[in-house]
Design a protein around this motif. Structure first.
Motif, PDB file in Angstrom:
ATOM      1  N   GLU A 384       0.761  -1.203  -0.045  1.00  0.00           N
ATOM      2  CA  GLU A 384       0.066  -0.022   0.041  1.00  0.00           C
ATOM      3  C   GLU A 384       0.897   1.112   0.007  1.00  0.00           C
ATOM      4  O   GLU A 384       0.554   2.313  -0.841  1.00  0.00           O
ATOM      5  N   GLU A 385       1.864   1.200   0.641  1.00  0.00           N
ATOM      6  CA  GLU A 385       2.654   2.401   0.912  1.00  0.00           C
ATOM      7  C   GLU A 385       3.339   2.526  -0.206  1.00  0.00           C
ATOM      8  O   GLU A 385       3.885   3.539  -0.906  1.00  0.00           O
ATOM      9  N   ASP A 386       3.709   1.442  -1.041  1.00  0.00           N
ATOM     10  CA  ASP A 386       4.876   1.600  -2.113  1.00  0.00           C
ATOM     11  C   ASP A 386       3.784   1.937  -3.606  1.00  0.00           C
ATOM     12  O   ASP A 386       4.327   2.057  -4.539  1.00  0.00           O
ATOM     13  N   GLY A 387       2.690   2.007  -3.423  1.00  0.00           N
ATOM     14  CA  GLY A 387       1.671   2.191  -4.422  1.00  0.00           C
ATOM     15  C   GLY A 387       1.359   1.058  -5.138  1.00  0.00           C
ATOM     16  O   GLY A 387       1.025   1.255  -6.655  1.00  0.00           O
ATOM     17  N   VAL A 388       1.555  -0.244  -4.771  1.00  0.00           N
ATOM     18  CA  VAL A 388       1.481  -1.474  -5.659  1.00  0.00           C
ATOM     19  C   VAL A 388       0.057  -2.168  -5.450  1.00  0.00           C
ATOM     20  O   VAL A 388      -0.246  -2.171  -4.105  1.00  0.00           O
ATOM     21  N   ILE A 389      -0.555  -2.123  -6.477  1.00  0.00           N
ATOM     22  CA  ILE A 389      -1.977  -2.786  -6.276  1.00  0.00           C
ATOM     23  C   ILE A 389      -1.717  -4.145  -7.154  1.00  0.00           C
ATOM     24  O   ILE A 389      -1.376  -4.349  -8.044  1.00  0.00           O
ATOM     25  N   PRO A 402       3.609   2.368  -9.341  1.00  0.00           N
ATOM     26  CA  PRO A 402       3.751   3.907  -9.731  1.00  0.00           C
ATOM     27  C   PRO A 402       4.106   4.012 -11.325  1.00  0.00           C
ATOM     28  O   PRO A 402       3.947   5.041 -11.908  1.00  0.00           O
ATOM     29  N   SER A 403       4.736   3.207 -11.593  1.00  0.00           N
ATOM     30  CA  SER A 403       5.499   3.192 -13.074  1.00  0.00           C
ATOM     31  C   SER A 403       4.760   2.222 -14.125  1.00  0.00           C
ATOM     32  O   SER A 403       5.420   2.097 -15.285  1.00  0.00           O
ATOM     33  N   PHE A 404       4.015   1.498 -13.638  1.00  0.00           N
ATOM     34  CA  PHE A 404       3.405   0.466 -14.517  1.00  0.00           C
ATOM     35  C   PHE A 404       2.025   0.731 -14.438  1.00  0.00           C
ATOM     36  O   PHE A 404       1.106   0.150 -13.515  1.00  0.00           O
TER      37      PHE A 404
END
Length: 617
Positions: A384-389, A402-404
């Motif tokens: 979650e904090e890394d922005g990974v879904i 965040p980059s994909f």
């Protein structure tokens, strides 16, 4: 005496006649633990053999597991089998209500609500379970509860309790003999034989499950390791796979290689393991080959040094290339891993990775695959904090970083395939052998891979019968791999394929049905059309956008257009006899995925020898 039945289901293969490589090692280890802890006088233990788990559909397998109403059934859960295992657990309880079900394995983790929120199990065990499992069984045999045992959760009125706090496992590997030697797991020459000489990992890769156990290495000493290899060889083993995390980082690595060289002097065995480039020397490479290691797996993962540092992998791509050259020089083949979607990587990084592999002669050995956020990993904890879904269900594939974007993930995989000139994941191979199973007849419980053939002059007129038959089959074996095969005397509206696809996609989802979801494909439930030679070319081309299309033809006819099959032309279903020379010519010229055989013997030969699915690993 109470009865315990242990079950470990296989990775579902992409083809009906492919070897699964299923070895119920985890189940066998638990059986050994119960014996070592003195439970044998009170507990009869059996492990359901791969001959059953690999073949039987859900209904027949549930009948087998529930036979004699065992007091306890244990399932080892992995991402590829967890949903089917829990379905079987529920079915066993329906047949044998007094049976208590225990679950364990990598999928059982405090952070995996997807598993813990499902019905079917009474007791859940997390972490290395040999010591824990024996304590659980002792408590249950005494008529008590497993609640409060470290690493254990029990089902209550509101679901599973929290897992009791658990220290890292510390038992010596020598405390528990190999389940092969204890007779709980058969040694079969056609399957790989798995051994552990190390538990724990000193690497801290955030995407990997191994650091969850411990960074303290517990090893089986050199002499015992060599004796185990020799005993397995004498029982018929032919390929030994070391499950040790980072095989070359174990203490005593070089003396172990020397012992393996001595134990395998006649070269009756081949070995496989996973290594890291760091620390491997030319001497190690030479001894690996002398010992019998013909193939190794080595992780590149990314060519972005910042990403490697961020995911705590470390290392150097240049070092991987250097080590690969060294191993190749000894005649050792490699599997080289590259992950798509690591936090910090961009699509350009992945494609630079493909360029790197090609530049260093590693493209043919590359395994390129999307990131999965496995239960219990550090990367899942910080997603979650890394922005990974990521998908919360197996295989837990990353969906966005965040980059994909989702589109960029798929686009990068397809671009990698284009550069490598091959598909990166498994092709869903339909089962088209004779005699076909008439899909219109009332179905009986069957095998784990079923093919329902619907043949009629006008299939569209019988669409309601087809959909009803599919529903009946799915109710009997909902987690079976299913091929729906359509053979029509005349072209039918494309709506029929769309209706069947919608019905199949409404069936219970699982790892196999999601594995190719990002490509818009369903590896578990497939549609194939066997078209007649007189069907219009434009209709066949339109159908090919929705289903795999095959045309019955002799081998001689297929050889006239071998290179065009599956590309410009439909795939070929070979009927009639095939001479060895014709078989070899098809294998040389055609894309193997686009050749199927009506003859079961030829299909088995093609699947194992040409596609390589006979490799038990």
């Amino acid at each position: 005496m109470k009865k315990l039945r242990l079950v470990q289901l296989p990775v579902p293969p992409p083809a009906a006649l492919a070897a699964t490589g299923n070895v119920p090692l985890a189940a066998g280890c638990l059986g050994v633990a119960a014996r070592v802890q003195g439970l044998s006088p009170r507990l009869a233990i059996d492990v359901v053999e791969p001959a059953a788990t690999d073949v039987l559909g859900d209904t027949l397998l549930a009948d087998l597991i529930a036979r004699d109403e065992p007091d306890f059934v244990g399932f080892s859960l992995y991402l590829w089998n967890s949903e089917r295992s829990l379905h079987l657990a529920r079915e066993v309880k329906r047949r044998s209500p007094r049976t208590r079900v225990l679950i364990g394995g990598p999928e059982v983790s405090p952070d995996n609500g997807f598993i813990l929120q499902q019905a079917g199990a009474d007791v859940a065990v997390t972490g290395e379970a040999e010591d824990t499992f024996a304590r659980v069984m002792a408590a249950l045999l005494d008529g008590g509860s497993a609640a409060g045992i470290p690493g254990v959760a029990v089902r209550g009125p509101l679901g599973f309790t929290s897992f009791a706090p658990q220290a890292a496992a510390g038992f010596a590997l020598s405390e528990y003999p190999s389940p092969y030697l204890e007779g709980l797991v058969p040694v079969e020459p056609q399957r790989s034989t798995y051994i552990e000489t190390v538990r724990g990992c000193r690497s801290h890769c955030t995407f990997c499950f191994y650091p969850r156990s411990s960074s303290v290495l517990r090893t089986l000493d050199i002499e015992r390791s060599a004796q185990l290899v020799g005993a397995l060889r004498d029982r018929g083993a032919r390929e030994v796979v070391f499950l040790d995390p980072t095989f070359n980082h174990r203490p005593g690595f070089e003396p172990l290689l020397d012992a393996l060289v001595r134990e395998n002097a006649a070269r009756a065995l081949t070995f496989f393991a996973e290594v890291r480039a760091e620390g491997l020397t030319p001497l190690h490479a030479r001894k690996l080959k002398q010992a019998g290691f013909d193939r190794l797996e080595i992780g590149l993962q990314s060519v972005n040094r910042g990403t490697l540092k961020r995911v705590r992998r470390g290392g150097s791509p240049d070092k991987v290339a250097e080590t690969a050259r060294m191993l190749h020089g000894e005649g050792i083949e490699l599997l080289v891993d590259l992950i798509v979607g690591l936090p910090g990587d961009t699509p350009d990084d992945v494609l630079r990775g493909i360029d790197f592999l090609e530049a260093h002669g590693l493209a043919e050995e590359a395994q390129v695959f999307p990131l999965s956020l496995l239960p219990g990993t550090a990367m899942r904890a910080t997603a979650e904090e890394d922005g990974v879904i990521f998908d919360p269900a197996p295989p837990y594939r990353v969906r966005r970083t965040p980059s994909f974007s989702e589109e960029a993930l798929l686009g990068t995989l397809l671009a990698a395939e284009d550069r490598l000139g091959r598909r990166l994941d498994e092709w869903p191979r339909p089962h088209l052998v004779d005699p076909p199973e008439d899909g219109f007849e009332v179905p009986e419980p069957g095998n784990q891979h079923a093919a329902l053939w619907f043949a009629a002059p006008d299939l569209f007129a019988r669409r309601a019968d087809i959909l009803g038959a599919i529903d009946r089959r799915l109710r009997i074996d909902p987690y079976a791999t299913l091929d729906v095969v359509l053979r029509s005397g005349m072209p039918f509206p494309l709506d029929l394929v769309d209706a069947i696809r919608a019905r199949l996609d409404d069936a219970p989802a699982c790892y196999l049905s999601r594995a190719l979801q990002h490509r818009g494909e369903n590896l578990m439930r497939r549609i194939a059309v066997v078209a007649g030679a007189g069907h219009p070319a434009d209709w066949i081309e339109a159908i090919r956008d929705r289903a795999q299309v095959y045309v019955d033809q002799p081998a001689e006819r297929a050889l006239l257009d071998a290179e065009r099959l599956g590309v410009e032309l439909p795939a070929a279903r070979i009927v009639g006899p095939v001479e060895d020379a014709g078989f070899a010519e098809l294998a040389r010229r055609a894309d193997a995925d686009f050749i199927a055989f009506a003859d079961p013997g030829l299909e088995l030969r093609w699947t194992q020898r040409v596609l390589g699915f006979g490799d038990a690993r």
